[in-house]
Design an enzyme around this catalytic site. Structure first.
Site, short mmCIF file in Angstrom:
data_model
loop_
_atom_site.label_atom_id
_atom_site.label_comp_id
_atom_site.label_asym_id
_atom_site.label_seq_id
_atom_site.Cartn_x
_atom_site.Cartn_y
_atom_site.Cartn_z
CB CYS A 113 -0.94 0.01 1.19
SG CYS A 113 -2.03 -1.41 1.24
CG HIS A 252 -3.24 3.37 2.27
ND1 HIS A 252 -3.81 3.05 1.06
CD2 HIS A 252 -3.28 2.24 3.02
CE1 HIS A 252 -4.18 1.79 1.09
NE2 HIS A 252 -3.87 1.26 2.27
CG ASN A 282 -6.64 -1.02 1.44
OD1 ASN A 282 -5.96 -0.53 0.54
ND2 ASN A 282 -6.10 -1.52 2.53
O1 UT7 Z 1 -3.31 -1.18 4.24
C1 UT7 Z 1 -3.47 -1.89 5.44
C2 UT7 Z 1 -4.45 -3.01 5.18
N1 UT7 Z 1 -5.11 -3.55 6.32
C3 UT7 Z 1 -6.02 -2.88 7.07
O2 UT7 Z 1 -6.31 -1.75 6.93
C4 UT7 Z 1 -6.71 -3.70 8.14
C5 UT7 Z 1 -6.57 -3.11 9.51
N2 UT7 Z 1 -7.47 -3.80 10.39
C6 UT7 Z 1 -8.78 -3.51 10.51
O3 UT7 Z 1 -9.24 -2.58 9.88
C7 UT7 Z 1 -9.65 -4.32 11.43
O4 UT7 Z 1 -8.82 -5.15 12.21
C8 UT7 Z 1 -10.71 -5.14 10.67
C9 UT7 Z 1 -11.76 -4.24 10.05
C10 UT7 Z 1 -10.06 -5.99 9.58
C11 UT7 Z 1 -11.41 -6.10 11.64
O5 UT7 Z 1 -11.98 -5.36 12.72
P1 UT7 Z 1 -11.68 -5.79 14.23
O6 UT7 Z 1 -12.47 -4.89 15.09
O7 UT7 Z 1 -10.19 -5.79 14.42
O8 UT7 Z 1 -12.29 -7.25 14.28
P2 UT7 Z 1 -11.58 -8.62 14.65
O9 UT7 Z 1 -10.68 -9.09 13.54
O10 UT7 Z 1 -11.00 -8.56 16.02
O11 UT7 Z 1 -12.84 -9.55 14.69
C12 UT7 Z 1 -13.92 -9.33 15.61
C13 UT7 Z 1 -15.03 -10.30 15.27
C14 UT7 Z 1 -14.57 -11.73 15.11
O12 UT7 Z 1 -15.56 -12.59 15.63
P3 UT7 Z 1 -15.39 -13.26 17.08
O13 UT7 Z 1 -14.14 -14.05 17.00
O14 UT7 Z 1 -15.32 -12.11 18.04
O15 UT7 Z 1 -16.65 -14.06 17.22
C15 UT7 Z 1 -14.49 -11.90 13.60
O16 UT7 Z 1 -14.64 -13.25 13.21
O17 UT7 Z 1 -15.64 -9.93 14.01
C16 UT7 Z 1 -15.69 -11.08 13.17
N3 UT7 Z 1 -15.60 -10.65 11.77
C17 UT7 Z 1 -16.69 -10.32 11.06
N4 UT7 Z 1 -17.99 -10.28 11.35
C18 UT7 Z 1 -18.84 -9.89 10.40
C19 UT7 Z 1 -14.49 -10.51 11.01
N5 UT7 Z 1 -14.84 -10.08 9.78
C20 UT7 Z 1 -16.19 -9.96 9.79
C21 UT7 Z 1 -17.13 -9.57 8.82
N6 UT7 Z 1 -18.44 -9.54 9.18
N7 UT7 Z 1 -16.77 -9.21 7.57
#
Ligand code: UT7
Length: 325
Positions: A113, A252, A282
């Site tokens: 990125c 970004h 993104n």
């Molecule tokens: O250029 C850099 C590229 N990367 C990024 O920008 C990503 C940076 N990270 C993030 O933006 C966030 O970490 C995410 C948006 C990817 C995820 O948000 P989070 O608040 O960190 O969620 P998490 O990964 O801790 O997951 C929380 C819950 C999980 O369920 P459990 O284990 O608590 O039951 C996930 O399985 O949310 C669940 N989950 C979803 N639920 C509904 C993960 N993806 C989804 C989804 N829809 N699409």
């Protein structure tokens, strides 16, 4: 000493829109979850005839048009991408053939990125040593081909698109002022994507993750905010500049929560930050040049404005840049 300025910008967004409600039918997710966690509403998905180099060429033609230059006048053509059309030749060579930049030498750079920011710095170094050099720098990504559409952790985040800049020295504008670019390869396994040619075949066969983007979202989030904040603070200090001197920040576009945290920590008011992650998701190396082109065409950039760029991505790679428009 002369530095690289931007003579023209362009962008290309694929026709097809994929909304959060479309994604609800593909994986176990909801519009509400995606909107609150990422700020993304739609993203563009490349279709037939919208390969990485073709969308790059679409953006390039518009940038050349704005710069009033012909493709044959370009000396160097660089594509920042992590989703090149082929492993070899580079997407840049395909773009060269597509637009007829016959007098350029062409190559790709991959800094995920942060690729476009690395590219702006690269272009500046060429122009410092040869001020009349004309450079076409493009960020182009077809991430839809590299996400696992069954993985709700990643498939909701990314989109396709391309943005381009024509660069050279320009009378009356400083252009690139300074940049801080960093990487830390020890953290590669928090955000990565195998390629078919990048590993020993035995390893690829044993890798159940295939060639899709893999990410530990929470860790990426934490590093991204901290790294971009530090890169911006150090850059501003080094140049004796404060946030009040900045006309527009173009970060970004990864995620609205990352951007909100960054604005809060840096004390940048919302109206000074260009945000379009809601429309495109993104788009990795394409997100900064797409945003820059939109800001330019909306008429919100004035000659002499001080612009601040910052980015973060796989590698990890990150950085910040000051540019006088
Ligand atoms: O250029 C850099 C590229 N990367 C990024 O920008 C990503 C940076 N990270 C993030 O933006 C966030 O970490 C995410 C948006 C990817 C995820 O948000 P989070 O608040 O960190 O969620 P998490 O990964 O801790 O997951 C929380 C819950 C999980 O369920 P459990 O284990 O608590 O039951 C996930 O399985 O949310 C669940 N989950 C979803 N639920 C509904 C993960 N993806 C989804 C989804 N829809 N699409």
């Amino acid at each position: 000493m002369k530095h690289a300025s931007i003579l023209g910008t362009g962008s290309y967004l694929p026709q097809r829109r994929l909304t959060n409600s479309d994604l609800e039918k593909m994986v176990n997710t909801s519009d509400e979850w995606i909107t609150t966690r990422t700020g993304i509403h739609t993203r563009r998905i490349a279709g037939r005839g919208e390969e990485n180099y073709r969308i790059a060429a679409g953006a390039a033609r518009k940038a050349l048009d704005m710069a009033g230059l012909k493709a044959e006048e370009i000396d160097l053509l660089v594509v920042a991408t992590m989703t090149a059309h082929m492993m070899m030749p580079s997407s840049a060579c395909f773009v060269q053939a597509e637009i007829g930049a016959d007098n350029a030498h062409a190559y790709d750079i991959n800094a995920a990125c942060t690729g476009f920011l690395y590219g702006l710095d690269l272009a500046d170094r060429y122009v410092v040593s040869r001020p009349d050099m004309k450079i076409l720098l493009i960020g182009s990504e077809t991430l839809s081909a590299r996400v696992n559409w069954q993985d709700r952790n990643t498939c909701i985040l990314f989109g396709d698109g391309a943005g381009a800049c024509v660069m050279s020295s320009r009378e009356g504008s400083r252009g690139v002022v300074d940049a801080i670019l960093r990487s830390d390869g020890r953290l590669w396994n928090l955000l990565y994507m195998h390629g078919p040619a990048s590993l020993n075949p035995d390893l690829v066969q044993n890798d159940h993750n295939g060639c899709y983007i893999q990410m530990i979202g929470r860790d990426v989030f934490k590093y991204a905010v901290k790294a971009m904040e530090e890169a911006v603070v150090e850059l501003l200090d080094r140049n004796g500049v404060t946030i009040s001197d900045i006309s527009l920040m173009i970060p970004h576009q990864a995620n609205i929560r990352i951007l909100n945290k960054l604005m809060e920590r840096l004390g940048v008011p919302r109206e000074k930050v260009y945000i379009n992650v809601d429309k495109y998701g993104n788009t990795s190396a394409a997100s900064i040049p797409i945003s820059l082109d939109e800001a330019n065409r909306e008429g919100i950039l004035r000659r002499g404005d001080l612009l601040l760029f910052c980015s973060f991505g796989g590698g990890f790679t990150w950085g910040s840049m000051l540019m006088q428009w």
